[in-house]
Each structure stands twice: as structure tokens, then as C-alpha cells.
Design a protein around this motif. Structure first.
Motif, PDB file in Angstrom:
ATOM      1  N   GLU A 167     -11.175  -3.139 -21.007  1.00  0.00           N
ATOM      2  CA  GLU A 167      -9.921  -2.934 -21.731  1.00  0.00           C
ATOM      3  C   GLU A 167     -10.074  -1.692 -22.596  1.00  0.00           C
ATOM      4  OE1 GLU A 167      -7.652  -6.074 -22.611  1.00  0.00           O
ATOM      5  OE2 GLU A 167      -6.349  -4.981 -24.003  1.00  0.00           O
ATOM      6  N   ARG A 168      -9.156  -0.732 -22.390  1.00  0.00           N
ATOM      7  CA  ARG A 168      -9.218   0.532 -23.140  1.00  0.00           C
ATOM      8  C   ARG A 168     -10.545   1.258 -22.935  1.00  0.00           C
ATOM      9  NH1 ARG A 168      -3.998   0.502 -23.189  1.00  0.00           N
ATOM     10  NH2 ARG A 168      -3.169  -1.394 -24.107  1.00  0.00           N
ATOM     11  N   ASN A 210      -9.806 -10.202 -25.638  1.00  0.00           N
ATOM     12  CA  ASN A 210      -8.879 -10.953 -24.789  1.00  0.00           C
ATOM     13  C   ASN A 210      -9.751 -11.655 -23.750  1.00  0.00           C
ATOM     14  OD1 ASN A 210      -6.560  -9.800 -26.085  1.00  0.00           O
ATOM     15  ND2 ASN A 210      -6.931  -7.934 -24.907  1.00  0.00           N
ATOM     16  N   LYS A 290     -10.072 -13.583 -31.374  1.00  0.00           N
ATOM     17  CA  LYS A 290      -8.723 -13.034 -31.444  1.00  0.00           C
ATOM     18  C   LYS A 290      -7.791 -14.200 -31.182  1.00  0.00           C
ATOM     19  CE  LYS A 290      -5.609  -9.710 -29.149  1.00  0.00           C
ATOM     20  NZ  LYS A 290      -5.521  -8.538 -28.264  1.00  0.00           N
ATOM     21  N   ARG A 327     -10.570 -12.163 -36.257  1.00  0.00           N
ATOM     22  CA  ARG A 327      -9.809 -10.907 -36.367  1.00  0.00           C
ATOM     23  C   ARG A 327      -8.452 -11.094 -37.043  1.00  0.00           C
ATOM     24  NH1 ARG A 327      -8.598  -8.272 -31.651  1.00  0.00           N
ATOM     25  NH2 ARG A 327      -9.157  -6.165 -32.265  1.00  0.00           N
ATOM     26  N   LYS A 368      -8.750  -4.371 -39.038  1.00  0.00           N
ATOM     27  CA  LYS A 368      -8.662  -2.994 -38.533  1.00  0.00           C
ATOM     28  C   LYS A 368      -8.491  -2.030 -39.703  1.00  0.00           C
ATOM     29  CE  LYS A 368      -7.112  -3.892 -33.834  1.00  0.00           C
ATOM     30  NZ  LYS A 368      -6.240  -3.518 -32.691  1.00  0.00           N
ATOM     31  N   ASP A 373      -2.549   0.095 -35.650  1.00  0.00           N
ATOM     32  CA  ASP A 373      -3.463  -0.069 -34.525  1.00  0.00           C
ATOM     33  C   ASP A 373      -4.148   1.245 -34.154  1.00  0.00           C
ATOM     34  OD1 ASP A 373      -4.823  -1.150 -32.430  1.00  0.00           O
ATOM     35  OD2 ASP A 373      -3.086  -1.464 -31.142  1.00  0.00           O
ATOM     36  N   GLU A 401      -8.598   5.241 -27.780  1.00  0.00           N
ATOM     37  CA  GLU A 401      -7.349   4.771 -27.162  1.00  0.00           C
ATOM     38  C   GLU A 401      -6.149   5.656 -27.501  1.00  0.00           C
ATOM     39  OE1 GLU A 401      -6.420   0.687 -28.023  1.00  0.00           O
ATOM     40  OE2 GLU A 401      -4.473   0.800 -27.028  1.00  0.00           O
TER      41      GLU A 401
HETATM   42  C1  GCU Z   1      -4.704  -2.764 -29.098  1.00  0.00           C
HETATM   43  C2  GCU Z   1      -5.049  -2.521 -27.663  1.00  0.00           C
HETATM   44  C3  GCU Z   1      -5.205  -3.798 -26.906  1.00  0.00           C
HETATM   45  C4  GCU Z   1      -6.206  -4.701 -27.640  1.00  0.00           C
HETATM   46  C5  GCU Z   1      -5.747  -4.905 -29.061  1.00  0.00           C
HETATM   47  C6  GCU Z   1      -6.723  -5.667 -29.922  1.00  0.00           C
HETATM   48  O1  GCU Z   1      -3.417  -3.275 -29.201  1.00  0.00           O
HETATM   49  O2  GCU Z   1      -4.057  -1.723 -27.065  1.00  0.00           O
HETATM   50  O3  GCU Z   1      -5.650  -3.495 -25.614  1.00  0.00           O
HETATM   51  O4  GCU Z   1      -6.353  -5.913 -26.994  1.00  0.00           O
HETATM   52  O5  GCU Z   1      -5.594  -3.667 -29.683  1.00  0.00           O
HETATM   53  O6  GCU Z   1      -7.333  -5.056 -30.781  1.00  0.00           O
HETATM   54  O7  GCU Z   1      -6.858  -6.871 -29.786  1.00  0.00           O
END
Ligand code: GCU
Length: 689
Positions: A167-168, A210, A290, A327, A368, A373, A401
Motif C-alpha cells: 500500500e503506497r 489495512n 487501525k 492509530r 499523524k 494526511d 505518497e
Molecule cells: C492514507 C493512505 C491510505 C492509508 C491511510 C492510513 O489515507 O492513502 O492508503 O491506508 O493513509 O494511514 O491508514
């Protein structure tokens, strides 16, 4: 043999001066370990041996006894405690454990370099520091070093999925997973552990926040033996392994019909799960969670709050010294753009501030750095300082990102440093900096530190753009010691990576230091953010998010632009800060230019502190930004004869793309705002009307 791209900053080039080379050659030939070499971690022995060999062509001989008089210089290693260097013991996260000193001692009788470490982890950090110092050409007198990290948790979050995707991820595929399983050959994972330990990282979560189907099963009897293999590799380098968990795991893999954190069956299931995890991995770090965020399951479904959810997991981990890293990236991602009262920027504070003091003391909230974001520019999250009775970890994103996806150069250490230096005013003058909150010193928290989303994959150079290695390096160095300067870190990285050629390290340092400002100038003006292609987040799409559900709007119309987040007339977000920050952001006069549009909606003719109007600032920065991006390309081209061909070409391709893409950004943004505002550029440059 490994390529220069692969070796990253562990190139171990020899110091320039032959005098120093001779001195260190002698010194590293003989290593006296007090109590015998078996007291220090095998990884430290391996690193020292390999480093000494590569740098100086010597093979250290390890001995227990100080050589007799007249035998020349040597390295002396003294370990103060035998405490296991991972291990979920009481001292696991104490910064004192990671401390070490490096001292040069010259007397009539002997000449030696002394490495004294508080624990096995300290030996590893000390050895890496020693090798770094030799490679950088430190003189004997400069070894008067006392190190102790400022932050307890120095964590990396992998967003890797079991199918091998990331992811990313902008650096190829995962080095951890392929086709739904953990890779057999963990050699590359070991090399990653080396890179991380060399900059002081001591914790890693190895799967995406995720958590998908396969990864949900990592905490089962079937999944754990494989995870334990990975934990073993990191353990060797003093790095504790964490897993991201699925809050609905009791249903997904536990066969229960609820995941309610107050349900006895669910609580029991998590207790059994933690017991199982520690049976396989006795020094397991804990869970990263998360929950109730971007459609992930969480306690809200059962009418419970985040303290209920986190504390349930914390209860289960407590007997083993495990941590819950929970988180705070919780917001409504199904917002209606027509609704002007909801403001995503407020969300983390609104959700979590009321829960201050309700979390168990093995829970850490991961926040964060900004309220949105990981945009190229955001204010500091107002949650820092707002919770004086809750453990906190700051979350950065090393993965680029929103900052050019490792195709554009964007050295992020100056951004992180600015965040850490920000005074929240949560305490009297000069004591409320984010870094004092993150280090736990302001409120005397039990656990605290930093986490960051990794930028690595299976690309030969790890990070897509070879120069993006500087962000991984810099993250580790900065959170070990937030007192370091961004420039110092950049220079150190450039010298270690490209060797002692001053022309190269000077130029690369300058390029890195200029890069964040350059990226910001041709992309997002004045703190506005989000003018990117939805989902992909690469390239301009000014209205891409304007009518979406994500809560990410700029409200540009023919008269002006920006989000009114004041308490007087806007969403009230500015009121989440302590005074005088609150008043500074609230006021059109005092709000810093770079965040103006984050806090205020202003006409295009509004005059900035710089003396320019907003619209002219947009035009000027986009013209100059694209030019500077091309300047980066030129600077790099000028180093062609001084950098090896593989690395030169890999970066040159990226700089060519950046230069072209910056022009695209320039023209899209300038044209958009010209069409909206109808105001021409004062200098009559080309804008495509
Ligand atoms: C951003 C990102 C997602 C990620 C999310 C997170 O939104 O684009 O891909 O899952 O951050 O930090 O949970």
C-alpha cells in the motif's frame, strides 16, 4: 557482490587520509571484548568484521585479554549488562539500554578506542556508529562520543500485503511476502534489518495497517511460526517485531459472532491470542491498530469508544510486556462536500482528546504529524500537547505518497524537524515543543516515540529513487536525536553513500536541502493540499477531490481560495491549539504565509507577508518551482563523471521525469487559477488560457 545501489549508505568506503587508514587498520585488527566475544551479539561481530574488511582490508581478531604493552592500538568493547537485547523485559523500552560511548584513549602505555555499551543493543548501535565514523574520517580526538537516544520507540511501519503488493509502495514489490506467504529466503529482510539498526530503529510492524484476509491469520497457530521466522531476523539486530491486527479478528479467524471489546468471549479470545503470540515470539513488541478508520472495523460498531477497544487489547498483552499502538487517523471518509460544518482536520482531536487519561499505560496513541494526511505542508496536529495523560507516538510517512512518490526528489527531514521543533505552548515558554511530547519528557509518559511508514521495496536501490534512501536514513537519525540538523544528516548520508568526493557530497546535500521547497512550490500553494489525482495521489488534478467524500476541499471560486478554519467564521479548527498558536492561526495578519490557505479563505488579491498577492504567488512559485526542478536535473547531470554509472543513471532517469512533470504541474495549476480568477501574470509569462 552487492551493487552500490543495494548497499545504500552501508558502502563503507575508506577514509581519505592514509594516516587515518593506517591508524584504524591497526585499531580494528585487534578487538578486546571484556568477558569474551560471546558476550556481544553475533550481529555486532559480523558487522564489525565485514565493515573492517570492506573499508580497510583487515580481519579483526577478537580476544578476551588486553594485549601486552607495545603491541599497538586496539578496540576495546565493554558491555555493562548482559540483558538480552530484545526481550520484553521491564527495561525493553528504556533509552538508557540503548546508550553507548565511544572514546579514544592515548596514554604512555596504550592507545585504544573504547566502546562501552549499556546492553547488547547498545553494542550494535555503537559498532555501526564506529564504522560510520571511520568511513567519515573522524580523527582520534573526535571520539569523545556519548550517545543515548532521545526517543524510546523508534519504529518503522511496513504497509506490505501478503500478496506482495505494498500500500503506497513506490519501490517495487514487498521484500517480505510473495503470493500470499512470507518469503522463504529472508536474506534481503536481514539486509533491511541491518540498514534499520544502523540508524537506530528498534521496532517494526511488518504488515499493512489495512489488514486483509491472509494477514488477519498471522496471529493464529498456523500463521505464527512463519511470523516468528521474521521476528528472529529482526531480533538479531535488536529490533522488536509488531503486527498490525484486524479488530474484527475474533470473528474473522476466531469463529465468534462479535468483536465487541466489552464482550467476555471476545476478551478471552484476545487473551488466548496474546498468550499464543508470545509462545511463538517471546519478545514480541505488540499490536498496531487501525480501527474505525477508512472502513476498517472498530469499537464504534458496538457503541464502544476507542479506549474500550485499545484497553481490551492492552489487557491481553500486559502480562508479557506488550504494547498497543492505536492509530488516531480516525475521521469521516463519507462526508458530503455540501456540508460545510464538518471539518476533517478537526477529527483526531475531537475523537481522542475527550479520552485523555482513559487508556491503559501500555497503550500508545499514534498520531499523524498533521491533522489531514501527510500533505506536503500541514500545520502540526493539535493533538500534540492536548493529551497530558496518554502515551503518544508521532507518525511520519517516509513513503512519498503526496510528495512525488519517489520519482520526484523530496527530502523530508526538514519537514519532520520543523514539526518536532514546533512549540505547542502546552507548557510554559519554550518547553512545549512537539519533540518534548514525543520523547515523553514533557508529561513524563511511560512510553513514547515515533513511527513512520517505510519507503522500501524490492527495487535494487530499495527506495525507487536512489536519493530517497536519504529519507529512511534521516528518519532514523533524526528520531534518535532530534537535535541533529537536517543539513548535517543530509551531508552525512551523502558522504557515506557516495564517498569522500566533496564535490558530490556538497552538491547532493544542496539538492536534498532545496528539494522540499521546490516540490511544494510547483505543487501545493500556501498550505492548500489535495490538488492531486484521486486515489493515486501523483500529478495534478485541482478539483479531483473537490466534490468527493474525503473531506478534502480547497473551495476555489472566481474570487478566492482556501478553507476558513477560524473559530470566528469557520470550522473552529484553529481553536484546537493552545494560545498563542490559536490566535496566530486565527488571525489573517499573523497566520504564516505557508499555511494561509489551510486556515483562511482569501481573495486572490490578498497580500501576503512576502508583499505578493496570493494569485501572483501561485504563478511565481509555479514558474520558479519548475525551473528549480530542472536545476536539480542539471546538478545531478554535472556529477556524471563522479558517481558510478548505475547509480547515476537510476537517479538521472528520475530527475528527467521530475523536470518534465514539474512543468505539467506548473501549467495545470497556473491555467486553472488564471481561468478561475481572470487575473493575468504580472510578468506576462506563458499561461495556457
Ligand atoms: C492514507 C493512505 C491510505 C492509508 C491511510 C492510513 O489515507 O492513502 O492508503 O491506508 O493513509 O494511514 O491508514
Amino acid at each position: 557482490t552487492e551493487s552500490t545501489l543495494y548497499k545504500a549508505w552501508l558502502q563503507y568506503s575508506a577514509p581519505e587520509s592514509s594516516e587515518l587508514r593506517n591508524l584504524y587498520k591497526g585499531m580494528l585488527e585487534r578487538v578486546v571484548v571484556e568477558g569474551g566475544v560471546s558476550r556481544i551479539p553475533p550481529a555486532a561481530v559480523r558487522e564489525l568484521s565485514a565493515g573492517a574488511d570492506t573499508m580497510l582490508g583487515v580481519t579483526p581478531e577478537f580476544m578476551d585479554q588486553i594485549p601486552a604493552n607495545g603491541e599497538g592500538p586496539y578496540l576495546w568493547i565493554c558491555l555493562r549488562s548482559d540483558e538480552s537485547y530484545c526481550g520484553a523485559g521491564r527495561h525493553r523500552w528504556e533509552t538508557g539500554r540503548d546508550a553507548y560511548s565511544l572514546k579514544y584513549v592515548l596514554s604512555a602505555r596504550e592507545e585504544r578506542l573504547e566502546l562501552t555499551a549499556a546492553s547488547k543493543a547498545g553494542v550494535i548501535y555503537g559498532i555501526f556508529h564506529l564504522l560510520r565514523g571511520v568511513s567519515l574520517g573522524l580523527k582520534p580526538a573526535q571520539w569523545a562520543i556519548e550517545e543515548r537516544p532521545v526517543n524510546q520507540l523508534r519504529m518503522i511501519n511496513q504497509w506490505d500485503n501478503a500478496d506482495g503488493s505494498i500500500e503506497r509502495g513506490y519501490s517495487g514489490r514487498s521484500i517480505f511476502y510473495k503470493d500470499g506467504v512470507i518469503v522463504q529466503d529472508l536474506d534481503r529482510v536481514r539486509d533491511y534489518a541491518r540498514l534499520l539498526a544502523s540508524v537506530g530503529i528498534n521496532a517494526i510492524s511488518i504488515n499493512n495497517v489495512n489488514v486483509h484476509e491472509v494477514e488477519t491469520g498471522f496471529i493464529t497457530e498456523e500463521g505464527l511460526p512463519e511470523v516468528a521466522r521474521v521476528a528472529g531476523v529482526f531480533r538479531d539486530y535488536g529490533i522488536a517485531l509488531f503486527l498490525s491486527i484486524n479488530f474484527a479478528a475474533p470473528m474473522a479467524v476466531g469463529g465468534l459472532d462479535t468483536a465487541d471489546p466489552l464482550d467476555e468471549g471476545v476478551r478471552e479470545w484476545w487473551k488466548e491470542t496474546s498468550e499464543r503470540v508470545y509462545r511463538h515470539i517471546p519478545d514480541f513488541g505488540g499490536f498496531v491498530v487501525k480501527a474505525d478508520s477508512e472502513h476498517r472495523p472498530g469499537p464504534f460498531a458496538y457503541g464502544r469508544d476507542h479506549a474500550d477497544g485499545a484497553n481490551m487489547l492492552a489487557d491481553s498483552l500486559e502480562p508479557y510486556g506488550g504494547l498497543v499502538v492505536w492509530r488516531c487517523f480516525v475521521y469521516n471518509c463519507m462526508q458530503d462536500w455540501r456540508d460545510r460544518s464538518t471539518d476533517r482536520a478537526r477529527a483526531a482531536y475531537d475523537h481522542f482528546k475527550p479520552l485523555d487519561g482513559k487508556f491503559k499505560d501500555n497503550v500508545l496513541l499514534q498520531i499523524k504529524n498533521g491533522p489531514m494526511d501527510f500533505q506536503v505542508r500541514e500545520p502540526v496536529s493539535p493533538l500534540f500537547g492536548a493529551m497530558s495523560a496518554t502515551n503518544q507516538v508521532i507518525e511520519f510517512q517516509i513513503a512519498q505518497e503526496y510528495t512525488g512518490q519517489q520519482r520526484h526528489l523530496c527530502y523530508l527531514v526538514p519537514q519532520w524537524k520543523q514539526v518536532l521543533d514546533f512549540d505547542t505552548h502546552a507548557a510554559e515558554e519554550g518547553k512545549g515543543q512537539v519533540n518534548r511530547i514525543v520523547s515523553g519528557s514533557l508529561f513524563g509518559m511511560k512510553y513514547s516515540g515515533a513511527a513512520a511508514v517505510s519507503n522500501i521495496g524490492d527495487d535494487e536501490c530499495w527506495t525507487g529513487h536512489p536519493l530517497a534512501q536519504a529519507n529512511l536514513y534521516g528518519y532514523g537519525r533524526l528520531i534518535w536525536n532530534p537535535g541533529l540538523t537536517s543539513e548535517g544528516i543530509a551531508r552525512e548520508w551523502a558522504q557515506l553513500t557516495f564517498g569522500s568526493d566533496r564535490e558530490v557530497s556538497d552538491k547532493v546535500t544542496d539538492m536534498l536541502m532545496a528539494s522540499w521547497t521546490i516540490y511544494e512550490s510547483y505543487t501545493a500553494p500556501l498550505g492548500v493540499g489535495w490538488m492531486v489525482v484521486p486515489h493515486y495521489h501523483y500529478g495534478p488534478d485541482v478539483d479531483g477531490y473537490e466534490y468527493s467524500r474525503w473531506g478534502t476541499y480547497h473551495f476555489a471560486d472566481r474570487d478566492g481560495i482556501g478553507v476558513d478554519r477560524t473559530t470566528a467564521t469557520g470550522t473552529g479548527y484553529a481553536g484546537q491549539y493552545f494560545s498563542p498558536n490559536r490566535e496566530m492561526f486565527e488571525s489573517l495578519e499573523d497566520c504564516p504565509d505557508e499555511l494561509l490557505l489551510f486556515f483562511h479563505h482569501v481573495p486572490y488579491g490578498h497580500v501576503l507577508h512576502s508583499g505578493k498577492t496570493v494569485i501572483q504567488h501561485i504563478y511565481d512559485t509555479h514558474f520558479s518551482g519548475a525551473e528549480s526542478a530542472d536545476g536539480l536535473r542539471e546538478s545531478w547531470a554535472s556529477l556524471q563523471s563522479r558517481v558510478d554509472a548505475a547509480r547515476h543513471k537510476a537517479a538521472a532517469d528520475r530527475f528527467a521525469e521530475q523536470s518534465e512533470h514539474a512543468k505539467h504541474w506548473r501549467d495545470v495549476i497556473n491555467t486553472y487559477f488564471y481561468r478561475k480568477s481572470g487575473v493575468p501574470d504580472e510578468h506576462g509569462r506563458t499561461i495556457y488560457s
